[in-house]
Design an enzyme around this catalytic site. Structure first.
Site, PDB file in Angstrom:
ATOM      1  CB  SER A  59      -0.892   0.027   1.242  1.00 30.15           C
ATOM      2  OG  SER A  59      -0.142   0.456   2.368  1.00 30.15           O
ATOM      3  CG  ASP A  60       1.443   5.923  -1.091  1.00 28.86           C
ATOM      4  OD1 ASP A  60       2.374   6.042  -0.272  1.00 28.86           O
ATOM      5  OD2 ASP A  60       1.310   6.692  -2.061  1.00 28.86           O
ATOM      6  CB  ALA A  61       2.921   6.156   3.582  1.00 29.90           C
TER       7      ALA A  61
END
Ligand code: NOJ
Length: 766
Positions: free
Chosen positions: A286-288
């Site tokens: 996932s992105d942050a």
């Protein structure tokens, strides 16, 4: 049922078109790694498996991590660490994983090595301007060796988001607006980082941000994207698929809602398209904080629901939100997700670690890091690649190249001596305020290096422009918001600039945006030269001396005034560590510029989004009745996609097709001659565009289908050939919802940019 939705005409096209199957990925990991990972999995508890799906922050930063991950690592609760670049700390954390966790599984360390590690290469948009995939490949290969030596095994690169809106701040991180150019650059980066196979000196990639992130409403970063499936398949997903086919081991899911379903919980994207259609067998990260933010979006009811929705969508690893860590075991124990499914999600993470050699060599050799990062070959390569990335936008009366005998130069503008800005954003060592250790060469320094002490060089920087609203990232880079110049300050700077110009033989204006202005969370509504730069530019041009404008920026800017009044304009983008020397190489003619625009350049901010591969309207604007679709500015670009000048000139001729008529399942080939008609050697970029005139859907006015950058000596001609087979002619039909090549008539153009006029045509039949 489905058929009812098709019109009779559509049925005709579908019946006689050729349906194309697109290629599936073979696993990016080795059979040996798979075997080892499967046997390790058998020894793991559910908690240890969930631990591998967690990427924790290595930095304790408000909003990201409250404490160091030591305890969690010792329990086997951390598969990866991001945002830790201190090699001592990397080794310390790795020792905990390898020595204290029950199964001794090493951590994989990830970071954004976007355009170099210590040696900073041109920003990705610049490298794409080279129209030479080997530029990306060479830069990322060197970056991979550096990163690996410094303990980074996994990069959150390449960003392959198509960007059709220059207001979007992250346009700088990608390859621009075109899927074919974008795919070539994406694949080159995968090859550069991962090498022929993953090993001890290669770095795992993460192709991001899956998908549609560049289509954010209004160009506002993080805003929702609404992209119909046909546009996703024909444009936005194309470079992702290309990267997957090149063997990319990682994909990062995007932050935003895609058609109302957040990308990080989007089953259609992460499973139906990525895994089922494309056969992806790598890691989706996932992105942050994006898994936790499924709740913020209003998509998940809480942490447990977010974990459930993300894992069942097909997302392997949770970056920094700890949502998996805290909820996933419960979701499995409640029977909502099977442990066998969790095993599948853990498998590629372990495979990557085996292939990267982390089980055998988990630690960084601290003593050798600086020697690797300071290798002189990196600096030489950077200067060469920066020169290949620059685009000459204007050169009236052969203002460039400059004479090497110049004695008095005025250098004007806030970027002329801004060492941090010439490297652009997202630099490993510049990000957390520690500052770059790379000793960047500014344009001022480059010109000084070139002309030596005999020349009189006067700098008038003017005030540094700043953002009105700073972002979360600016707190790490140190960029601050400062009040705009007062009228009196402005008048004083302009007076100084005019005086310097009056006393010089030539003026070099170095203007654009500071590095932090083109970046994540750095979108803007206007595309003008920020601060008082435009006023300074107009004032110095008024003095009457020859002026060269060197642009440092990460997006097209509104330079319509300069495009009529400044005789020479060089787009240097953010050219990297050796940027100033590389700019000077071009200004003084040691390097003949050959870069081309990877984006359509707008004549005004209000014409965005702007892209060359749009559809025809019912009343196309090249008809006499409608010369533009706006009444105040032309809707044509100021500089078209693919455009860029050279110090020599090229002629395209003899456009031929191997067949003027072909079946939809057949292949064709286009050939064209390119001649250097000038008196010095130079690089041409031959570009092939097509248009399908009719079919089951309206097709873009032009689409790039092939390109090649080629060096030609004065007077030399080369014949270039490009395939035009099913791979180039197919498209995703919104009516049949399949890839098709249709019976139709096609236009073909060849030339030096997207307005090329050399034309041929051919027909496809069933
Ligand atoms: C957020 C950005 O969107 C992404 O591109 C980056 O890789 C992560 N932060 C990690 O730094």
């Amino acid at each position: 049922m489905m058929l009812k939705r098709y019109s009779a005409i559509a049925l005709f096209w579908i019946a006689f078109s050729s349906v194309i199957a697109t290629g599936a990925q073979t696993s990016p990991f080795s059979a040996e790694a798979k075997q080892k990972a499967e046997s390790l999995l058998k020894q793991m508890t559910l908690d240890e498996k969930v631990g591998q799906l967690n990427e924790s922050s290595g930095l304790v930063i408000p909003g990201l991590a409250k404490e160091k991950p030591d305890d969690l690592i010792a329990k086997g609760g951390v598969g990866s660490i991001l945002w830790q670049m201190d090699v001592k700390e990397i080794n310390r954390l790795q020792h905990i994983a390898v020595e204290k966790s029950r199964l001794h599984i090493p951590i994989i360390f990830g970071f954004d090595v976007i355009h170099g590690y210590r040696t900073v290469f041109p920003v990705p948009l610049a490298m794409a301007s080279s129209w030479d995939p080997s530029v990306e490949e060479q830069a990322q290969h060197l970056a991979a060796q550096d990163a690996r030596a410094a303990g980074i095994d996994w990069t959150f690169t390449p960003m392959v988001d198509i960007a059709r809106d220059a207001r979007w701040g992250r346009i700088v991180e990608g390859a621009g607006e075109d899927p074919v150019l974008g795919s070539a650059m994406a694949q080159a980066q995968v090859r550069g980082f991962q090498g022929p196979k993953l090993g001890q000196d290669s770095v795992l990639v993460t192709v991001k941000h899956f998908a549609g992130y560049g289509a954010a409403d209004g160009g506002r970063d993080y805003d929702s994207s609404y992209v119909p499936e046909e546009l996703l398949r024909n444009v936005y997903l194309v470079p992702f698929h290309a990267a997957v086919q090149a063997g990319a081991g990682g994909i990062m899911s995007a932050y935003m809602d895609l058609n109302d379903v957040p990308a990080s919980g989007n089953h259609w994207l992460l499973t139906d398209v990525l895994r089922k259609d494309w056969g992806f067998q790598g890691i989706v990260l996932s992105d942050a904080l994006a898994v936790g933010n499924l709740v913020t979006h209003g998509y998940a009811s809480g942490g447990e629901d977010a974990a459930y929705k993300a894992i069942t969508a097909g997302l392997n690893m949770d970056m920094a939100s700890l949502t998996y860590s805290q909820n996933l075991a419960k979701v499995v124990k409640d029977g909502r997700v099977s442990e066998a499914y969790i095993d599948q999600m853990v498998l590629p993470i372990l495979e990557a670690k085996f292939d990267l050699g982390l089980f055998d060599h988990p630690y960084v050799d601290e003593a050798s890091v600086d020697a690797v990062l300071n290798r002189p070959e990196g600096i030489a390569l950077e200067r060469k690649l920066a020169g290949r990335s620059m685009v000459l936008l204007r050169n009236e009366n052969r203002t460039l190249p400059l004479s090497k005998d110049l004695k008095k130069i005025a250098i004007i503008g806030p970027l002329a001596d801004a060492a941090h800005d010439i490297e652009g954003g997202w630099t490993v060592e510049g990000l957390f305020g520690k500052g770059s250790k790379s000793h960047p060469v500014t344009v001022l320094a480059g010109i000084r290096n070139r002309l030596g002490t005999d020349a009189q060089i006067t700098l008038v920087a003017g005030p540094q422009p700043s953002k009105v609203y700073t972002s979360m990232l600016d707190q790490f880079t140190g960029a601050k918001s400062t009040p705009p110049s007062t009228p009196q300050e402005t008048a004083e700077w302009i007076a100084k600039a005019k005086a310097a110009a009056a006393d010089a033989d030539l003026v070099v204006a170095v203007m654009g945006e500071t590095a932090s202005m083109s970046s994540e969370a750095s979108s803007r509504a206007s595309l003008d030269l920020p601060g008082i730069q435009e006023q300074m530019l107009e004032a110095i041009v008024g003095v009457g001396k020859p002026v060269v404008l060197v642009l440092e920026n990460g997006r097209p800017l509104d330079i319509h005034w300069a495009s009529e009044h400044v005789p020479a304009i060089l787009e240097a983008w953010y050219p990297g560590t050796q940027g100033g020397d590389a700019v000077t190489d071009v200004l003084f003619g040691d390097v003949n510029p050959g870069g081309k625009l990877p984006v359509s350049w707008p004549s005004a901010s209000g014409v965005e989004p702007l892209y060359y591969n749009h559809n025809l309207t019912h009343d196309p604007e090249d008809r006499p009745s409608f010369t533009s679709r706006y009444w105040d500015v032309s809707s044509k670009p100021l500089y078209p996609f693919g455009y860029g000048l050279s110090y020599t000139a090229f002629k395209f001729s003899n456009l031929h097709l191997s067949k003027n008529r072909m079946s939809v399942s057949d292949g064709n080939e286009v050939s064209v001659d390119v001649t250097n008609t000038g008196s010095i050697a130079g690089d041409a970029v031959a570009q092939i565009y097509i248009h399908q005139r009719y079919g089951s859907a309206s097709r873009p006015v032009r689409e790039l289908k092939g390109f090649e950058r080629v060096l030609l000596q004065a007077g030399e001609t080369k014949t270039l050939r490009f395939p035009l087979g099913t791979e180039q002619l197919h498209f995703w039909s919104p009516q049949s919802k399949t890839w098709v090549v249709e019976p139709s008539d096609f236009d073909v153009w060849a030339g030096g940019d997207s307005t090329a006029s050399l034309h041929a045509e051919f027909k496809t039949t069933q």
